[in-house]
Design an enzyme around this catalytic site. Structure first.
Site, short mmCIF file in Angstrom:
data_model
loop_
_atom_site.label_atom_id
_atom_site.label_comp_id
_atom_site.label_asym_id
_atom_site.label_seq_id
_atom_site.Cartn_x
_atom_site.Cartn_y
_atom_site.Cartn_z
N THR A 92 41.60 -45.33 -105.66
CA THR A 92 43.02 -45.30 -106.01
C THR A 92 43.14 -45.70 -107.47
OG1 THR A 92 43.90 -45.70 -103.83
CG2 THR A 92 45.19 -46.57 -105.65
N THR A 144 45.94 -51.99 -105.27
CA THR A 144 45.04 -51.11 -104.54
C THR A 144 44.44 -51.89 -103.38
OG1 THR A 144 42.95 -49.90 -104.59
CG2 THR A 144 43.20 -51.63 -106.23
N THR A 174 44.17 -51.85 -98.67
CA THR A 174 44.70 -51.26 -97.45
C THR A 174 46.23 -51.41 -97.48
OG1 THR A 174 42.65 -51.84 -96.37
CG2 THR A 174 44.48 -51.22 -94.95
N GLY A 175 46.88 -50.27 -97.65
CA GLY A 175 48.29 -50.27 -98.03
C GLY A 175 49.23 -50.95 -97.05
N ARG A 223 50.82 -40.12 -92.80
CA ARG A 223 50.75 -41.56 -93.10
C ARG A 223 51.04 -41.79 -94.59
NH1 ARG A 223 47.64 -44.78 -96.90
NH2 ARG A 223 47.59 -46.89 -96.11
N VAL A 224 51.87 -42.78 -94.89
CA VAL A 224 52.18 -43.11 -96.28
C VAL A 224 51.79 -44.56 -96.52
CG1 VAL A 224 54.01 -43.35 -98.00
CG2 VAL A 224 54.07 -41.44 -96.39
N GLY A 225 51.06 -44.80 -97.59
CA GLY A 225 50.61 -46.16 -97.91
C GLY A 225 51.58 -46.87 -98.84
N1 ASP Z 1 46.58 -48.53 -101.27
C1 ASP Z 1 46.14 -47.20 -100.94
C2 ASP Z 1 46.76 -46.81 -99.63
O1 ASP Z 1 46.80 -47.61 -98.72
C3 ASP Z 1 44.67 -47.04 -100.84
C4 ASP Z 1 43.84 -47.75 -101.88
O2 ASP Z 1 44.36 -48.45 -102.73
O3 ASP Z 1 42.61 -47.60 -101.85
O4 ASP Z 1 47.15 -45.67 -99.48
#
Ligand code: ASP
Length: 351
Positions: A215, A266, A268-269, A243-245
Protein backbone atom coordinates in the site's frame (compact mmCIF):
# COMPACT_ATOMS: atom_id res chain seq x y z
CA UNK A 1 -16.44 78.71 5.38
CA UNK A 2 -14.18 76.92 3.07
CA UNK A 3 -12.68 73.89 4.59
CA UNK A 4 -8.97 73.81 4.23
CA UNK A 5 -7.67 70.69 2.69
CA UNK A 6 -6.14 68.62 5.44
CA UNK A 7 -2.69 67.41 4.73
CA UNK A 8 -2.15 63.98 6.10
CA UNK A 9 1.29 62.82 7.08
CA UNK A 10 2.82 60.63 4.43
CA UNK A 11 1.76 57.00 4.98
CA UNK A 12 4.60 54.78 5.98
CA UNK A 13 4.77 51.88 3.56
CA UNK A 14 3.36 48.85 5.33
CA UNK A 15 5.90 46.23 6.33
CA UNK A 16 5.71 43.44 3.79
CA UNK A 17 4.09 40.40 5.35
CA UNK A 18 6.67 37.68 5.06
CA UNK A 19 5.21 34.28 5.78
CA UNK A 20 7.31 32.19 8.13
CA UNK A 21 9.81 30.16 6.18
CA UNK A 22 9.07 26.47 6.24
CA UNK A 23 11.52 23.84 5.24
CA UNK A 24 9.49 21.51 3.06
CA UNK A 25 9.15 17.94 4.25
CA UNK A 26 8.02 14.76 2.54
CA UNK A 27 7.42 11.32 4.05
CA UNK A 28 6.42 8.31 1.94
CA UNK A 29 5.41 4.74 2.74
CA UNK A 30 5.11 1.69 0.54
CA UNK A 31 3.26 -0.59 2.95
CA UNK A 32 3.95 -2.35 6.25
CA UNK A 33 4.13 -6.05 7.01
CA UNK A 34 6.26 -9.05 7.82
CA UNK A 35 9.19 -7.93 5.73
CA UNK A 36 12.25 -9.82 6.94
CA UNK A 37 15.84 -9.34 5.90
CA UNK A 38 16.51 -13.07 5.71
CA UNK A 39 13.64 -13.58 3.28
CA UNK A 40 14.28 -10.67 0.92
CA UNK A 41 16.99 -11.15 -1.70
CA UNK A 42 19.43 -8.29 -2.28
CA UNK A 43 18.13 -7.50 -5.76
CA UNK A 44 14.50 -7.18 -4.65
CA UNK A 45 15.51 -5.07 -1.68
CA UNK A 46 17.57 -2.76 -3.89
CA UNK A 47 14.64 -2.42 -6.29
CA UNK A 48 12.33 -1.29 -3.45
CA UNK A 49 14.89 1.20 -2.18
CA UNK A 50 15.40 2.59 -5.68
CA UNK A 51 11.66 2.96 -6.29
CA UNK A 52 11.08 4.71 -2.97
CA UNK A 53 14.01 7.03 -3.71
CA UNK A 54 12.75 7.89 -7.17
CA UNK A 55 9.18 8.61 -6.03
CA UNK A 56 10.31 10.69 -3.05
CA UNK A 57 12.72 12.72 -5.15
CA UNK A 58 9.97 13.44 -7.69
CA UNK A 59 7.73 14.81 -4.93
CA UNK A 60 10.64 16.75 -3.44
CA UNK A 61 11.26 18.49 -6.74
CA UNK A 62 7.73 19.87 -6.67
CA UNK A 63 8.10 21.10 -3.09
CA UNK A 64 11.51 22.58 -3.85
CA UNK A 65 10.18 24.81 -6.58
CA UNK A 66 7.47 26.08 -4.22
CA UNK A 67 4.75 23.61 -5.26
CA UNK A 68 1.97 22.58 -2.91
CA UNK A 69 1.96 19.66 -0.49
CA UNK A 70 -1.12 18.37 -2.31
CA UNK A 71 0.68 18.31 -5.69
CA UNK A 72 3.67 16.56 -4.15
CA UNK A 73 1.52 13.88 -2.51
CA UNK A 74 -0.33 13.20 -5.77
CA UNK A 75 2.88 13.07 -7.82
CA UNK A 76 4.56 10.60 -5.45
CA UNK A 77 1.53 8.32 -5.45
CA UNK A 78 1.12 8.47 -9.24
CA UNK A 79 4.62 7.05 -9.54
CA UNK A 80 4.05 4.32 -6.97
CA UNK A 81 0.69 3.45 -8.56
CA UNK A 82 2.52 2.75 -11.83
CA UNK A 83 5.23 0.73 -10.08
CA UNK A 84 4.51 -3.04 -10.04
CA UNK A 85 6.43 -3.44 -6.77
CA UNK A 86 3.64 -1.74 -4.85
CA UNK A 87 0.11 -2.76 -4.04
CA UNK A 88 -1.56 0.23 -5.68
CA UNK A 89 -2.59 0.81 -9.28
CA UNK A 90 -0.50 -1.52 -11.47
CA UNK A 91 0.74 -4.21 -9.10
CA UNK A 92 -2.38 -4.23 -6.93
CA UNK A 93 -3.35 -7.48 -5.22
CA UNK A 94 -6.29 -9.56 -6.46
CA UNK A 95 -9.70 -10.12 -4.93
CA UNK A 96 -11.02 -13.64 -4.36
CA UNK A 97 -12.56 -13.38 -7.84
CA UNK A 98 -9.27 -12.45 -9.47
CA UNK A 99 -9.94 -8.73 -9.96
CA UNK A 100 -8.12 -5.56 -8.90
CA UNK A 101 -10.32 -3.21 -6.88
CA UNK A 102 -8.54 -0.01 -5.94
CA UNK A 103 -9.12 2.36 -2.99
CA UNK A 104 -7.63 5.81 -2.49
CA UNK A 105 -8.05 9.11 -0.66
CA UNK A 106 -6.44 12.53 -0.38
CA UNK A 107 -6.86 15.44 2.03
CA UNK A 108 -5.77 19.07 2.01
CA UNK A 109 -4.84 20.27 5.50
CA UNK A 110 -5.23 23.94 4.58
CA UNK A 111 -9.01 23.75 4.12
CA UNK A 112 -10.05 20.27 5.29
CA UNK A 113 -11.18 19.38 1.79
CA UNK A 114 -11.01 15.67 1.06
CA UNK A 115 -11.71 13.20 -1.73
CA UNK A 116 -11.89 9.42 -1.80
CA UNK A 117 -12.70 6.52 -4.10
CA UNK A 118 -13.37 2.86 -3.35
CA UNK A 119 -13.45 -0.23 -5.53
CA UNK A 120 -12.43 1.45 -8.78
CA UNK A 121 -11.23 -0.77 -11.61
CA UNK A 122 -10.55 1.42 -14.63
CA UNK A 123 -8.93 4.69 -13.61
CA UNK A 124 -5.16 4.40 -14.01
CA UNK A 125 -4.37 6.72 -11.08
CA UNK A 126 -6.86 6.32 -8.23
CA UNK A 127 -5.19 9.09 -6.18
CA UNK A 128 -5.87 11.55 -9.00
CA UNK A 129 -9.46 10.34 -9.09
CA UNK A 130 -9.75 10.97 -5.34
CA UNK A 131 -8.40 14.47 -5.96
CA UNK A 132 -10.91 15.01 -8.78
CA UNK A 133 -13.74 13.99 -6.43
CA UNK A 134 -12.42 16.57 -3.95
CA UNK A 135 -12.00 19.38 -6.45
CA UNK A 136 -14.59 18.75 -9.15
CA UNK A 137 -17.57 17.19 -7.39
CA UNK A 138 -19.70 18.22 -4.42
CA UNK A 139 -18.84 14.89 -2.72
CA UNK A 140 -16.11 13.46 -0.56
CA UNK A 141 -16.41 9.81 -1.57
CA UNK A 142 -17.45 7.85 -4.66
CA UNK A 143 -17.34 4.12 -5.37
CA UNK A 144 -17.17 1.56 -8.16
CA UNK A 145 -18.28 2.10 -11.74
CA UNK A 146 -19.79 5.53 -10.98
CA UNK A 147 -16.46 6.75 -9.66
CA UNK A 148 -14.61 5.50 -12.76
CA UNK A 149 -17.22 7.13 -15.02
CA UNK A 150 -16.73 10.39 -13.16
CA UNK A 151 -12.97 10.03 -13.66
CA UNK A 152 -13.45 9.55 -17.41
CA UNK A 153 -15.58 12.70 -17.56
CA UNK A 154 -12.97 14.58 -15.55
CA UNK A 155 -10.41 13.64 -18.22
CA UNK A 156 -8.48 11.07 -16.20
CA UNK A 157 -6.86 8.21 -18.10
CA UNK A 158 -9.01 5.07 -18.24
CA UNK A 159 -7.48 1.65 -18.83
CA UNK A 160 -8.67 -1.92 -19.35
CA UNK A 161 -8.74 -3.63 -15.92
CA UNK A 162 -6.00 -5.99 -17.16
CA UNK A 163 -3.63 -2.98 -17.09
CA UNK A 164 -3.31 -3.52 -13.33
CA UNK A 165 -2.40 -7.22 -13.69
CA UNK A 166 1.07 -8.35 -12.67
CA UNK A 167 2.23 -11.96 -12.78
CA UNK A 168 3.82 -11.84 -9.33
CA UNK A 169 0.61 -10.70 -7.60
CA UNK A 170 -1.34 -13.29 -9.54
CA UNK A 171 1.05 -16.09 -8.54
CA UNK A 172 0.84 -14.89 -4.98
CA UNK A 173 -2.97 -15.24 -4.98
CA UNK A 174 -2.79 -18.66 -6.64
CA UNK A 175 -0.25 -19.83 -4.05
CA UNK A 176 -2.34 -18.58 -1.15
CA UNK A 177 -5.58 -20.12 -2.42
CA UNK A 178 -3.96 -23.47 -3.26
CA UNK A 179 -2.47 -23.58 0.24
CA UNK A 180 -5.83 -22.82 1.78
CA UNK A 181 -7.69 -25.24 -0.47
CA UNK A 182 -9.83 -22.42 -1.89
CA UNK A 183 -10.93 -22.42 -5.53
CA UNK A 184 -8.48 -20.44 -7.65
CA UNK A 185 -10.39 -17.96 -9.83
CA UNK A 186 -9.84 -18.06 -13.60
CA UNK A 187 -6.87 -16.09 -14.91
CA UNK A 188 -8.20 -12.59 -15.62
CA UNK A 189 -9.30 -11.71 -19.16
CA UNK A 190 -6.70 -9.65 -20.96
CA UNK A 191 -3.83 -10.85 -18.76
CA UNK A 192 -0.65 -11.80 -20.64
CA UNK A 193 -0.22 -15.55 -21.20
CA UNK A 194 1.04 -17.52 -18.19
CA UNK A 195 4.75 -18.24 -17.96
CA UNK A 196 5.88 -14.66 -18.64
CA UNK A 197 8.52 -12.84 -16.59
CA UNK A 198 7.80 -12.33 -12.88
CA UNK A 199 9.00 -9.20 -11.09
CA UNK A 200 9.88 -10.39 -7.59
CA UNK A 201 7.86 -8.52 -4.95
CA UNK A 202 7.91 -8.84 -1.19
CA UNK A 203 5.93 -12.00 -0.48
CA UNK A 204 3.45 -12.77 2.23
CA UNK A 205 5.17 -14.81 4.91
CA UNK A 206 2.48 -15.16 7.52
CA UNK A 207 -1.00 -16.38 8.11
CA UNK A 208 -3.20 -15.94 5.04
CA UNK A 209 -5.23 -13.17 6.62
CA UNK A 210 -2.13 -11.02 6.96
CA UNK A 211 -2.24 -8.13 4.54
CA UNK A 212 0.20 -8.06 1.68
CA UNK A 213 2.67 -5.23 1.57
CA UNK A 214 2.80 -2.43 -0.83
CA UNK A 215 0.00 0.00 0.00
CA UNK A 216 1.31 3.45 -0.76
CA UNK A 217 1.00 6.74 1.12
CA UNK A 218 2.55 10.17 1.30
CA UNK A 219 2.38 13.18 3.60
CA UNK A 220 3.96 16.55 2.90
CA UNK A 221 4.58 20.03 4.29
CA UNK A 222 5.17 22.76 1.71
CA UNK A 223 7.02 26.07 1.92
CA UNK A 224 3.74 27.93 2.48
CA UNK A 225 3.21 25.89 5.64
CA UNK A 226 0.37 23.72 4.34
CA UNK A 227 0.20 19.98 4.85
CA UNK A 228 -1.55 17.21 2.89
CA UNK A 229 -1.92 13.43 3.01
CA UNK A 230 -2.82 10.71 0.51
CA UNK A 231 -3.11 6.93 0.41
CA UNK A 232 -3.60 4.50 -2.50
CA UNK A 233 -3.97 0.71 -2.37
CA UNK A 234 -5.28 -2.50 -3.89
CA UNK A 235 -6.38 -3.52 -0.37
CA UNK A 236 -5.98 -7.01 1.03
CA UNK A 237 -5.05 -10.00 -1.13
CA UNK A 238 -7.94 -12.42 -1.58
CA UNK A 239 -10.48 -9.91 -0.19
CA UNK A 240 -14.12 -10.49 -1.00
CA UNK A 241 -15.28 -8.38 -3.93
CA UNK A 242 -16.74 -5.17 -2.52
CA UNK A 243 -14.62 -5.15 0.63
CA UNK A 244 -13.38 -1.62 1.39
CA UNK A 245 -10.45 -0.97 3.73
CA UNK A 246 -9.29 2.09 5.62
CA UNK A 247 -7.26 3.67 2.83
CA UNK A 248 -10.21 5.58 1.30
CA UNK A 249 -11.77 6.39 4.68
CA UNK A 250 -11.00 9.94 5.77
CA UNK A 251 -9.96 9.83 9.43
CA UNK A 252 -8.95 6.15 9.27
CA UNK A 253 -6.30 5.70 6.56
CA UNK A 254 -5.81 9.37 5.68
CA UNK A 255 -6.22 12.69 7.46
CA UNK A 256 -4.78 16.21 7.20
CA UNK A 257 -5.44 19.43 9.07
CA UNK A 258 -3.09 22.40 9.37
CA UNK A 259 -4.33 22.64 12.98
CA UNK A 260 -2.69 19.36 13.87
CA UNK A 261 -1.09 16.93 11.42
CA UNK A 262 -1.22 14.92 8.18
CA UNK A 263 -1.24 11.13 8.39
CA UNK A 264 -1.29 8.16 6.00
CA UNK A 265 -1.62 4.62 7.30
CA UNK A 266 -1.00 1.08 6.15
CA UNK A 267 -2.00 -2.18 7.78
CA UNK A 268 -5.03 -4.40 8.19
CA UNK A 269 -7.62 -1.78 7.42
CA UNK A 270 -10.43 -3.05 9.61
CA UNK A 271 -8.48 -2.06 12.76
CA UNK A 272 -7.59 1.32 11.30
CA UNK A 273 -11.25 2.01 10.61
CA UNK A 274 -12.36 0.94 14.08
CA UNK A 275 -9.76 3.16 15.73
CA UNK A 276 -10.00 6.07 13.31
CA UNK A 277 -6.20 5.85 13.31
CA UNK A 278 -5.24 8.88 11.21
CA UNK A 279 -7.57 11.28 13.02
CA UNK A 280 -6.65 9.74 16.37
CA UNK A 281 -2.97 10.63 15.85
CA UNK A 282 -3.96 14.23 15.07
CA UNK A 283 -6.31 14.41 18.06
CA UNK A 284 -3.57 13.33 20.45
CA UNK A 285 -1.35 16.10 19.09
CA UNK A 286 -4.12 18.70 19.20
CA UNK A 287 -5.92 17.88 22.42
CA UNK A 288 -3.21 16.20 24.49
CA UNK A 289 -0.25 18.26 23.31
CA UNK A 290 1.79 15.18 22.46
CA UNK A 291 4.70 15.41 20.07
CA UNK A 292 3.94 13.86 16.69
CA UNK A 293 6.18 10.85 17.41
CA UNK A 294 4.54 10.28 20.81
CA UNK A 295 1.09 10.44 19.23
CA UNK A 296 1.99 8.06 16.39
CA UNK A 297 3.61 5.60 18.83
CA UNK A 298 0.65 5.77 21.21
CA UNK A 299 -1.79 4.89 18.43
CA UNK A 300 0.33 2.17 16.82
CA UNK A 301 1.98 0.54 19.82
CA UNK A 302 -0.82 0.94 22.38
CA UNK A 303 -4.19 1.34 20.68
CA UNK A 304 -3.63 -0.70 17.49
CA UNK A 305 -1.64 -3.36 19.30
CA UNK A 306 -4.32 -3.44 22.00
CA UNK A 307 -6.73 -4.69 19.33
CA UNK A 308 -4.04 -7.06 17.93
CA UNK A 309 -3.98 -4.97 14.77
CA UNK A 310 -0.89 -4.56 12.63
CA UNK A 311 0.49 -1.75 10.52
CA UNK A 312 2.00 1.69 10.63
CA UNK A 313 1.66 5.39 9.91
CA UNK A 314 3.69 8.25 8.51
CA UNK A 315 2.95 11.82 9.60
CA UNK A 316 4.03 15.47 9.36
CA UNK A 317 3.05 18.69 11.12
CA UNK A 318 3.08 22.31 9.95
CA UNK A 319 5.90 23.05 12.44
CA UNK A 320 8.12 20.53 10.64
CA UNK A 321 7.78 17.59 13.02
CA UNK A 322 7.68 14.30 11.18
CA UNK A 323 7.21 10.75 12.37
CA UNK A 324 6.78 7.16 11.38
CA UNK A 325 5.71 4.33 13.59
CA UNK A 326 4.86 0.68 12.88
CA UNK A 327 4.46 -2.56 14.83
CA UNK A 328 5.35 -4.92 11.98
CA UNK A 329 8.86 -6.26 11.22
CA UNK A 330 9.07 -3.80 8.35
CA UNK A 331 7.55 -0.85 6.56
CA UNK A 332 8.79 0.47 3.21
CA UNK A 333 9.42 4.14 3.88
CA UNK A 334 11.38 7.25 2.94
CA UNK A 335 11.70 10.79 4.18
CA UNK A 336 13.29 13.93 2.90
CA UNK A 337 13.48 17.36 4.52
CA UNK A 338 14.67 20.41 2.58
CA UNK A 339 18.43 20.63 2.89
CA UNK A 340 18.81 17.17 4.48
CA UNK A 341 19.71 13.77 3.10
CA UNK A 342 17.09 11.33 1.86
CA UNK A 343 16.51 8.49 4.29
CA UNK A 344 15.04 5.18 3.08
CA UNK A 345 14.14 2.30 5.38
CA UNK A 346 12.55 -1.14 5.19
CA UNK A 347 13.20 -3.09 8.41
CA UNK A 348 12.37 -2.17 11.98
CA UNK A 349 16.02 -2.04 13.07
CA UNK A 350 16.72 0.87 10.72
CA UNK A 351 16.39 4.46 12.01
N1 ASP B 1 -4.78 -0.73 4.71
C1 ASP B 1 -4.98 -1.46 3.49
C2 ASP B 1 -6.34 -2.09 3.53
O1 ASP B 1 -6.73 -2.63 4.54
C3 ASP B 1 -3.98 -2.52 3.23
C4 ASP B 1 -2.54 -2.18 3.55
O2 ASP B 1 -2.24 -1.10 4.04
O3 ASP B 1 -1.67 -3.02 3.31
O4 ASP B 1 -7.01 -2.13 2.52
Amino acid sequence: MIALAQTTPAQQPAEPVVPPAHRWTLVVHGGAGVIERAKMDAKTEAAYRASLTQATEAGAKILDRGGSALDAVEAVLNILEDDPLFNAGRGAVFTAEGKNELDSSIMDGSNLKAGAVAGVTRTRHPISLARAVMEKSPYVMMAGAGADAFGAKAGLEQVDPSFFFTESRWQSLVKQFEKEGRPVPPRPAGAPPAGGPVVPVAQMQEAPDTHLYGTTGAVALDRAGNIAAGTSTGGLQGKMPGRVGDSPIIGAGTYASNQSCAVSGTGTGEYFIRLGVAREVCNLVYFKGMTLQQAADQVIHKELEGLHGDGGVIAVMPDGQLAWSFNTPGMFRARLVEGDKLQVGIYNDEP
